[in-house]
Design an enzyme around this catalytic site. Structure first.
Site, PDB file in Angstrom:
ATOM      1  N   LYS A 225       0.852  -1.196   0.000  1.00 41.33           N
ATOM      2  CA  LYS A 225       0.000   0.000   0.000  1.00 41.33           C
ATOM      3  C   LYS A 225       0.885   1.242   0.000  1.00 41.33           C
ATOM      4  CE  LYS A 225      -1.905   2.777   2.889  1.00 41.33           C
ATOM      5  NZ  LYS A 225      -1.762   4.048   2.160  1.00 41.33           N
ATOM      6  N   GLU A 301       9.665   0.932  10.762  1.00 43.47           N
ATOM      7  CA  GLU A 301      10.707   1.957  10.654  1.00 43.47           C
ATOM      8  C   GLU A 301       9.999   3.283  10.869  1.00 43.47           C
ATOM      9  OE1 GLU A 301      12.554   4.851   9.583  1.00 43.47           O
ATOM     10  OE2 GLU A 301      12.599   4.118   7.509  1.00 43.47           O
ATOM     11  N   CYS A 335      13.164  10.689   8.079  1.00 41.84           N
ATOM     12  CA  CYS A 335      12.988  10.121   9.415  1.00 41.84           C
ATOM     13  C   CYS A 335      14.273  10.270  10.228  1.00 41.84           C
ATOM     14  CB  CYS A 335      12.596   8.664   9.306  1.00 41.84           C
ATOM     15  SG  CYS A 335      13.606   7.747   8.158  1.00 41.84           S
ATOM     16  N   GLU A 432       9.244  15.393  16.297  1.00 44.25           N
ATOM     17  CA  GLU A 432       9.675  15.293  14.902  1.00 44.25           C
ATOM     18  C   GLU A 432       8.888  16.318  14.086  1.00 44.25           C
ATOM     19  OE1 GLU A 432       8.500  11.757  12.517  1.00 44.25           O
ATOM     20  OE2 GLU A 432      10.635  11.589  12.119  1.00 44.25           O
TER      21      GLU A 432
HETATM   22  P1  NAI Z   1       1.614   8.046   8.639  1.00 44.68           P
HETATM   23  O1  NAI Z   1       2.520   7.213   9.470  1.00 44.68           O
HETATM   24  O2  NAI Z   1       0.218   8.194   9.127  1.00 44.68           O
HETATM   25  O3  NAI Z   1       1.560   7.439   7.152  1.00 44.68           O
HETATM   26  C1  NAI Z   1       2.497   6.541   6.622  1.00 44.68           C
HETATM   27  C2  NAI Z   1       1.778   5.418   5.899  1.00 44.68           C
HETATM   28  O4  NAI Z   1       0.918   4.759   6.823  1.00 44.68           O
HETATM   29  C3  NAI Z   1       0.872   5.878   4.756  1.00 44.68           C
HETATM   30  O5  NAI Z   1       0.912   4.922   3.727  1.00 44.68           O
HETATM   31  C4  NAI Z   1      -0.490   5.896   5.394  1.00 44.68           C
HETATM   32  O6  NAI Z   1      -1.564   5.761   4.482  1.00 44.68           O
HETATM   33  C5  NAI Z   1      -0.402   4.695   6.315  1.00 44.68           C
HETATM   34  N1  NAI Z   1      -1.350   4.697   7.432  1.00 44.68           N
HETATM   35  C6  NAI Z   1      -1.866   5.775   8.087  1.00 44.68           C
HETATM   36  N2  NAI Z   1      -2.735   5.380   9.040  1.00 44.68           N
HETATM   37  C7  NAI Z   1      -2.780   4.026   9.000  1.00 44.68           C
HETATM   38  C8  NAI Z   1      -3.492   3.032   9.722  1.00 44.68           C
HETATM   39  N3  NAI Z   1      -4.374   3.356  10.682  1.00 44.68           N
HETATM   40  N4  NAI Z   1      -3.284   1.736   9.426  1.00 44.68           N
HETATM   41  C9  NAI Z   1      -2.413   1.390   8.465  1.00 44.68           C
HETATM   42  N5  NAI Z   1      -1.723   2.278   7.729  1.00 44.68           N
HETATM   43  C10 NAI Z   1      -1.894   3.588   7.987  1.00 44.68           C
HETATM   44  O7  NAI Z   1       2.311   9.442   8.445  1.00 44.68           O
HETATM   45  P2  NAI Z   1       1.756  10.793   7.784  1.00 44.68           P
HETATM   46  O8  NAI Z   1       0.382  11.079   8.283  1.00 44.68           O
HETATM   47  O9  NAI Z   1       1.959  10.741   6.324  1.00 44.68           O
HETATM   48  O10 NAI Z   1       2.772  11.853   8.400  1.00 44.68           O
HETATM   49  C11 NAI Z   1       2.685  12.230   9.779  1.00 44.68           C
HETATM   50  C12 NAI Z   1       4.054  12.346  10.373  1.00 44.68           C
HETATM   51  O11 NAI Z   1       4.666  11.086  10.383  1.00 44.68           O
HETATM   52  C13 NAI Z   1       5.027  13.231   9.622  1.00 44.68           C
HETATM   53  O12 NAI Z   1       4.867  14.570   9.917  1.00 44.68           O
HETATM   54  C14 NAI Z   1       6.333  12.694  10.097  1.00 44.68           C
HETATM   55  O13 NAI Z   1       6.637  13.254  11.355  1.00 44.68           O
HETATM   56  C15 NAI Z   1       6.072  11.214  10.264  1.00 44.68           C
HETATM   57  N6  NAI Z   1       6.528  10.433   9.087  1.00 44.68           N
HETATM   58  C16 NAI Z   1       7.646   9.671   9.221  1.00 44.68           C
HETATM   59  C17 NAI Z   1       8.135   8.983   8.133  1.00 44.68           C
HETATM   60  C18 NAI Z   1       9.355   8.136   8.233  1.00 44.68           C
HETATM   61  O14 NAI Z   1      10.060   8.005   7.244  1.00 44.68           O
HETATM   62  N7  NAI Z   1       9.635   7.508   9.358  1.00 44.68           N
HETATM   63  C19 NAI Z   1       7.510   9.065   6.809  1.00 44.68           C
HETATM   64  C20 NAI Z   1       6.284   9.825   6.799  1.00 44.68           C
HETATM   65  C21 NAI Z   1       5.841  10.495   7.904  1.00 44.68           C
END
Ligand code: NAI
Ligand code: MG
Length: 534
Positions: A225, A301, A335, A432
Site C-alpha cells: 500500500k 521503521e 525520518c 519530529e
Molecule cells: P503516517 O505514518 O500516518 O503514514 C504513513 C503510511 O501509513 C501511509 O501509507 C499511510 O496511508 C499509512 N497509514 C496511516 N494510518 C494508517 C493506519 N491506521 N493503518 C495502516 N496504515 C496507515 O504518516 P503521515 O500522516 O503521512 O505523516 C505524519 C508524520 O509522520 C510526519 O509529519 C512525520 O513526522 C512522520 N513520518 C515519518 C516517516 C518516516 O520516514 N519515518 C515518513 C512519513 C511520515
C-alpha cells in the site's frame, strides 16, 4: 555526474573542501538566488512525463477499485490535481491478498528457481535504468523533491538496491546444525508467505525498494500500500516489474488511505507479515492490528529526532555544510534528519553565524529547475504542521535566527529556518517536525552531550563530527541509535542496515539483516541410523 548513489555522493562531498559533487550543481545557483526570491511566484515548469498508470495493480492487471472511487494526487508546487487515482479499500485489499496468496501457494513464483527469481530482479533493474529520467520526473511531480536529487540519486539507488537484492536471491541458504545425539539437523530458510507493506511519501521509490527488494529475493508475494500523497511512481515501476517477467499476483499495489486500505492490510488474517514505514503513532496502530488479528510478524521503521554532534576540533566550514545537509535534505522530510544540532561552546558562535548564512542561501524553488536544492513540502497538512512548530518555537521564546515564513502564496514552500536559544523541553526540540527547521543547541562536555542526545524516545540515527578518534569511539558506543554517522551523514548504501532503537522502530532494513524479515527458519531433524563413525 557519474555519482549514482547517495552514499558515494556524500563521501565525495566530504572529501572535497568545496563539498564537490553534492554542492557543485547547487553552488552556482546559490550565488545567484537566495530563498527569499524563490520560484514560487513563477509559473510551474511542465513536468516532462505523464501520469498514465492510475489504477490498482491486482493479479497482474491494472484495475479499478471495487467501489469505483478515486482520489486526487496533488502537485505540491501548486496544490493542483495531477491525476485521479483508484482508491483501494478493504475489498480491494481482499482481492489483492487472494491474488498474492494464490501466487505464493500455487502460482509460478514458488516453482521458479532462486536463479530465475534473481534474473527477474536484474531485468527489472535494467528497465528502471532505461526509464531513469521519466521515473524521476514522476517522483518529483508527485512529491516535490528536486529533480536532480530524484534523477541522480534516488532512481539510481533504486537500481542499485534491486541489483543488490537480485544478487541475494540465489545465495539464501540454511545451516547444518551439530545437535546432541545421533541426528542430522538442518535449517531451511523459507519465505514467510504473503507480505503486507505500507510505505510513506517522503522517499516513495526508495521505500518501495527497501521493502519489495528483500521480499521478492526471499520468494514472498506482496501486497503493497503506497502513501496517499504519492501513489504514482510505485505504479509506474511495478509495471516495469511485470515487463521484467514477474508472474501475476506476486506483487499487488494498492493506492489508498491509511485507516481504510492500510488498516485492512495490517489486520488481514491471510497476510503473514507486515512491514511499515511512517510515524511512530501509526506504527503503534499497525503493531496492534497485527497482534489482534493473526500475530503476523512486524517490522517498523518510524520517526526520529536525531542528534548531530559537532565537537570543538571540527572543521567548522565542513561541519556547517554537513549539519545543513543532515537537516534540510529532502525538505527536512527525513525520518533520520539531524534535527538537533549540538555544537561545542567553543565553536558555537562561529557555527551559528555560518549556518545562518548557509540556510539563507539555500536555493528554494520549483523542483524541476536546475540548481534548486529545496522544493515544496509534500502537502498542506505537513506544510501547516511545520509552520505551527515554527510559531510554537517563537512563542516559547526560542530565537528565530533565519527563515520562519512560507515562500510565495501558492504551493507549500517554506523558508529554511534556524532556531537557537532553545530549551530541551520545547516542542521544536522534542518532536519530529519533518520540515526545514534546524535547532542548534550548545554543549560543554562529552558526558553532558551524550546524556542530552539520548534524552529522546527516539533512536534512529546520530551524527558525530570530530577528528579525535577517542571521542568518536566514545560517542559511537554511547549513542543509542541504529545508525551512527561519523564525519558523514545519510550514507545509505544498499548493504548498510537501517532501523531504530527505542520508539524509532523494530527490526532492520537493507543489507543482509533485511533478509531475516522475510524468511522463516525451519529446523529439520532426522535420526542418523547406524552412522558409520559411531
Ligand atoms: P503516517 O505514518 O500516518 O503514514 C504513513 C503510511 O501509513 C501511509 O501509507 C499511510 O496511508 C499509512 N497509514 C496511516 N494510518 C494508517 C493506519 N491506521 N493503518 C495502516 N496504515 C496507515 O504518516 P503521515 O500522516 O503521512 O505523516 C505524519 C508524520 O509522520 C510526519 O509529519 C512525520 O513526522 C512522520 N513520518 C515519518 C516517516 C518516516 O520516514 N519515518 C515518513 C512519513 C511520515
Ligand atoms: Mg502528490
Amino acid at each position: 555526474m557519474t555519482i549514482r548513489n547517495m552514499s558515494s555522493l556524500l563521501s565525495m562531498a566530504l572529501r572535497s573542501s568545496k563539498f564537490g559533487s553534492l554542492g557543485r550543481p547547487f553552488t552556482n545557483a546559490i550565488r545567484s538566488r537566495a530563498f527569499g526570491t524563490a520560484a514560487a511566484a513563477e509559473e510551474p515548469i511542465v513536468p516532462p512525463v505523464q501520469a498514465n498508470l492510475t489504477q490498482l495493480l491486482i493479479d497482474g492487471q491494472f484495475v479499478d477499485s471495487a467501489s469505483g472511487k478515486t482520489f486526487p494526487t496533488l502537485d505540491p508546487r501548486t496544490g493542483q490535481v495531477i491525476a485521479h487515482v483508484s482508491e483501494g479499500d478493504a475489498e480491494d485489499i481482499n482481492r489483492a491478498v487472494a491474488a498474492a496468496r494464490k501466487a505464493f501457494d500455487k502460482g509460478p513464483w514458488p516453482k521458479m528457481t532462486a536463479y530465475e527469481r534473481s534474473q527477474v530482479l536484474y531485468r527489472f533493474a535494467d528497465l528502471i535504468e532505461k526509464h531513469n529520467d521519466e521515473l524521476a520526473a514522476l517522483e518529483t511531480w508527485d512529491n516535490g523533491k528536486p529533480y536532480e536529487q530524484a534523477s541522480q540519486i534516488e532512481v539510481p539507488m533504486l537500481v542499485r538496491l534491486m541489483r543488490y537484492y537480485a544478487g541475494w536471491a540465489d545465495k539464501i541458504h540454511g545451516l547444518t546444525v551439530p545437535a546432541d545425539g545421533s541426528y542430522h539437523v538442518q535449517t531451511l530458510h523459507e519465505p514467510i508467505g504473503v507480505a503486507g507493506q505500507i510505505i510513506p511519501w517522503n522517499f516513495p521509490l526508495l521505500m518501495y525498494a527497501w521493502k519489495v527488494g528483500p521480499a521478492l529475493a526471499c520468494g514472498n508475494s506482496i501486497v503493497l500500500k503506497t502513501a496517499e500523497q504519492t501513489p504514482l511512481s510505485a505504479l509506474y515501476v511495478s509495471n516495469l516489474l511485470l515487463e521484467a517477467g514477474l508472474p501475476p499476483g506476486v506483487l499487488n499495489v494498492i493506492s489508498g488511505f491509511g485507516p481504510t486500505a492500510g488498516a485492512a492490510l495490517a489486520s488481514h488474517m491471510d497476510v503473514d507479515k507486515i512491514a511499515f514505514t511512517g510515524s511512530t503513532t501509526t506504527g503503534q496502530i499497525v503493531l496492534e492490528l497485527a497482534a489482534k488479528s493473526n500475530l503476523k510478524s512486524v517490522t517498523l521503521e518510524l520517526g526520529g529526532k536525531s542528534p548531530f554532534i559537532i565537537c570543538e576540533d571540527a572543521d567548522i566550514d565542513e561541519a556547517v555544510e554537513l549539519a545543513h545537509f543532515a537537516l534540510f535534505f529532502n525538505q527536512g522530510q527525513c525520518c533520520c534528519a539531524g534535527s538537533r544540532t549540538f555544537v561545542h561552546e567553543r565553536v558555537y558562535d562561529e557555527f551559528v553565524e555560518k549556518s545562518k548564512a548557509r540556510a539563507a542561501k539555500r536555493v528554494v524553488g520549483d523542483p524541476f529547475k536546475k540548481g534548486v536544492e529545496q522544493g515544496p513540502q509534500i502537502d498542506v497538512e505537513q506544510f501547516e504542521k511545520v509552520l505551527r512548530y515554527i510559531k510554537s518555537g517563537i512563542e516559547h521564546g526560542a530565537t528565530l535566527e533565519v527563515g520562519g515564513e512560507r515562500i510565495g502564496d501558492k504551493g507549500y514552500y517554506i523558508q529554511p529556518t534556524i532556531f537557537t536559544n532553545v530549551e530541551e523541553d520545547m516542542p521544536i526540540v522534542t518532536d519530529e517536525i519533518f520540515g526545514p527547521v534546524q535547532t542548534i543547541l550548545k554543549f560543554k562536555d562529552l558526558d553532558e552531550v551524550i546524556h542530552r542526545a539520548n534524552r529522546t524516545p527516539y533512536g534512529l540515527a546520530a551524527g558525530v563530527f570530530t577528528k579525535n578518534l577517542d571521542t568518536a569511539n566514545t560517542l559511537m558506543r554511547a549513542l543509542r541509535a541504529g545508525s551512527i554517522w561519523i564525519n558523514c551523514f545519510d550514507v545509505f548504501d544498499a548493504a548498510i542496515p537501517f532501523g531504530g532503537y527505542k520508539m524509532s522502530g523494530l527490526g532492520r532494513e537493507k543489507g543482509v539483516y533485511s533478509l531475516s524479515n522475510y524468511l522463516q527458519v525451519k529446523a529439520v531433524v532426522t535420526p542418523l541410523k547406524n552412522p558409520a563413525w559411531l
